[in-house]
Design a protein around this motif. Structure first.
Motif, PDB file in Angstrom:
ATOM      1  N   ILE A  37     -11.230  21.282  27.027  1.00  0.00           N
ATOM      2  CA  ILE A  37     -10.173  20.854  26.175  1.00  0.00           C
ATOM      3  C   ILE A  37      -9.992  19.484  26.096  1.00  0.00           C
ATOM      4  O   ILE A  37     -10.277  18.707  26.701  1.00  0.00           O
ATOM      5  N   VAL A  58     -13.681  23.144  23.086  1.00  0.00           N
ATOM      6  CA  VAL A  58     -12.757  23.537  22.278  1.00  0.00           C
ATOM      7  C   VAL A  58     -12.243  22.600  21.378  1.00  0.00           C
ATOM      8  O   VAL A  58     -11.599  21.616  21.590  1.00  0.00           O
ATOM      9  N   GLY A  61      -7.021  22.910  17.128  1.00  0.00           N
ATOM     10  CA  GLY A  61      -6.748  23.853  16.075  1.00  0.00           C
ATOM     11  C   GLY A  61      -7.341  25.274  16.686  1.00  0.00           C
ATOM     12  O   GLY A  61      -6.946  26.515  16.238  1.00  0.00           O
ATOM     13  N   VAL A  62      -8.015  25.392  17.746  1.00  0.00           N
ATOM     14  CA  VAL A  62      -8.566  26.549  18.258  1.00  0.00           C
ATOM     15  C   VAL A  62      -7.995  26.936  19.518  1.00  0.00           C
ATOM     16  O   VAL A  62      -7.865  26.043  20.329  1.00  0.00           O
ATOM     17  N   SER A  63      -7.577  28.222  19.680  1.00  0.00           N
ATOM     18  CA  SER A  63      -7.102  28.736  21.126  1.00  0.00           C
ATOM     19  C   SER A  63      -8.210  28.745  22.012  1.00  0.00           C
ATOM     20  O   SER A  63      -9.250  29.208  21.888  1.00  0.00           O
ATOM     21  N   PHE A  67     -11.636  31.428  22.448  1.00  0.00           N
ATOM     22  CA  PHE A  67     -12.944  30.549  21.957  1.00  0.00           C
ATOM     23  C   PHE A  67     -14.229  31.083  22.403  1.00  0.00           C
ATOM     24  O   PHE A  67     -14.156  31.553  23.424  1.00  0.00           O
ATOM     25  N   HIS A 210       3.976  30.939  21.982  1.00  0.00           N
ATOM     26  CA  HIS A 210       2.765  30.954  22.986  1.00  0.00           C
ATOM     27  C   HIS A 210       3.433  30.285  24.368  1.00  0.00           C
ATOM     28  O   HIS A 210       3.670  29.070  24.429  1.00  0.00           O
ATOM     29  N   GLN A 257       3.051  26.926  17.530  1.00  0.00           N
ATOM     30  CA  GLN A 257       1.835  25.983  17.857  1.00  0.00           C
ATOM     31  C   GLN A 257       0.488  26.164  16.701  1.00  0.00           C
ATOM     32  O   GLN A 257       0.483  27.151  16.406  1.00  0.00           O
ATOM     33  N   GLN A 259      -2.270  26.679  16.987  1.00  0.00           N
ATOM     34  CA  GLN A 259      -3.664  27.963  17.431  1.00  0.00           C
ATOM     35  C   GLN A 259      -3.107  29.114  17.153  1.00  0.00           C
ATOM     36  O   GLN A 259      -3.977  29.961  17.353  1.00  0.00           O
ATOM     37  N   PHE A 260      -1.748  29.263  16.635  1.00  0.00           N
ATOM     38  CA  PHE A 260      -1.422  30.709  16.735  1.00  0.00           C
ATOM     39  C   PHE A 260      -0.551  30.930  15.309  1.00  0.00           C
ATOM     40  O   PHE A 260       0.015  30.152  14.899  1.00  0.00           O
ATOM     41  N   ASN A 280       1.893  21.008  20.029  1.00  0.00           N
ATOM     42  CA  ASN A 280       0.427  21.100  20.394  1.00  0.00           C
ATOM     43  C   ASN A 280       0.112  20.993  21.940  1.00  0.00           C
ATOM     44  O   ASN A 280       0.129  19.769  22.404  1.00  0.00           O
ATOM     45  N   LEU A 282      -2.416  21.367  23.318  1.00  0.00           N
ATOM     46  CA  LEU A 282      -3.967  20.866  23.304  1.00  0.00           C
ATOM     47  C   LEU A 282      -4.252  19.596  22.832  1.00  0.00           C
ATOM     48  O   LEU A 282      -5.175  19.014  22.388  1.00  0.00           O
TER      49      LEU A 282
END
Length: 304
Positions: A37, A58, A61-63, A67, A210, A257, A259-260, A280, A282
């Motif tokens: 990450i 990763v 924008g991707v969880s 992934f 999350h 977030q 990613q969700f 975020n 990440l």
């Protein structure tokens, strides 16, 4: 005549195979490193500096929970010397394929020796926990978001530094010096966050979709109230309870977030008259991100 000789000399220099090899050798002195990450990329670059070339599997924008690496990323991974893992879902699911990418690849778990938080995965039920999802018993799993605690990042940084030195002992002093400077930066960040937190009481709470910030909350005397539990949206009954709970705690802001999907959080926010702020976990600029989250958590709830 002199111009012709100069041209001929330059032509020979750039065409001789040995000269080309020397140039290639200079360009390949950096260690190619893979991480899972983006925050890890920040850590490795802080310690490795110009001696490392880091790729994060990763993308933004991707969880990492859902992934799956692309074939092109597997090719990139096969060219790396080290792969720093951190204990997130896809690493275990893809471990055999990731580690078989190259015989020279050394996998370094940066979560080694870290005591993780156990999530019990129950929603707040207006003061009590409830069990729509726990008929078969309470489900426990370890919270993987250890990169969001500066104190735990110090441990991860030590693991990273040791691995870089083992892989490239020629630059030991550089790695060690960068590591020590990074520790000082982390200490300064912790002091600044604590200064921000002085204005709020212990166990000041915030609601988030999350549940990623439990380690941050533990270190800086906060309480995290999650909407999503174990990757699942709340049931209608749980949603009602969450609204009641948020009103009881006087939640004025709910974190979402990138990613969700924000839909459930937006629904709760509408019911209680709260706003939403995107955070975020990440983000690549780790220090700046934690500082910003510390500031917004100080104004997102006023527990009664």
């Amino acid at each position: 005549m002199r111009a012709f000789l100069l041209f001929l000399t330059l032509l020979i220099v750039f065409q001789i195979p040995g000269c080309k090899r020397a140039q290639t050798s200079i360009n390949t002195t950096t260690l190619k490193i893979a991480v899972s990450i983006l925050p890890q990329k920040y850590f490795v670059e802080k310690i490795g500096g110009s001696l490392v070339d880091v790729i994060a599997l990763v993308p933004p924008g991707v969880s990492p929970h859902s992934f799956e690496p692309k074939p092109s990323q597997m090719v990139e991974l096969s060219q790396c010397r080290l792969y720093f893992t951190i204990g997130i879902d896809f690493e275990s699911a893809w471990y055999d394929r990731l580690t078989s990418a190259s015989k020279q690849l050394i996998v370094v778990p940066t979560d080694t020796g870290i005591e993780k938080i156990i999530s019990t995965h129950e929603h707040h039920d207006h003061g009590d926990t409830h069990g729509d999802r726990s008929e078969s018993g309470e489900h426990e799993r370890f919270d993987p978001h250890i990169w969001l605690s500066p104190e735990l990042v110090k441990q991860q940084a030590a693991t990273i530094c040791n691995a870089l030195i083992e892989a490239d002992s020629l630059h030991k002093e550089t790695y060690q010096s960068n590591y020590e400077n990074f520790l000082k930066e982390i200490g300064t960040l912790q002091d600044e966050i604590r200064r921000i937190r002085e204005a709020c009481p212990d166990d000041h709470g915030f609601m988030i979709f999350h549940p990623a910030w439990a380690y941050f909350a533990r270190e800086f005397r906060l309480t995290e109230y999650p909407v999503e539990i174990d990757g699942k949206e709340p049931s209608p009954k749980e949603l009602v309870n969450l609204v009641l709970f948020a009103k009881e705690k006087n939640i004025t802001t709910i974190f979402i977030q990138p990613q969700f999907s924000p839909q459930t959080a937006l629904q709760i926010a509408k019911e209680i008259g709260a706003s939403t702020i995107e955070v975020n976990d990440l983000a690549e600029n780790w220090a700046e991100n934690l500082l910003q989250v510390a500031k917004v958590t100080n104004s997102c709830s006023h527990d009664k």
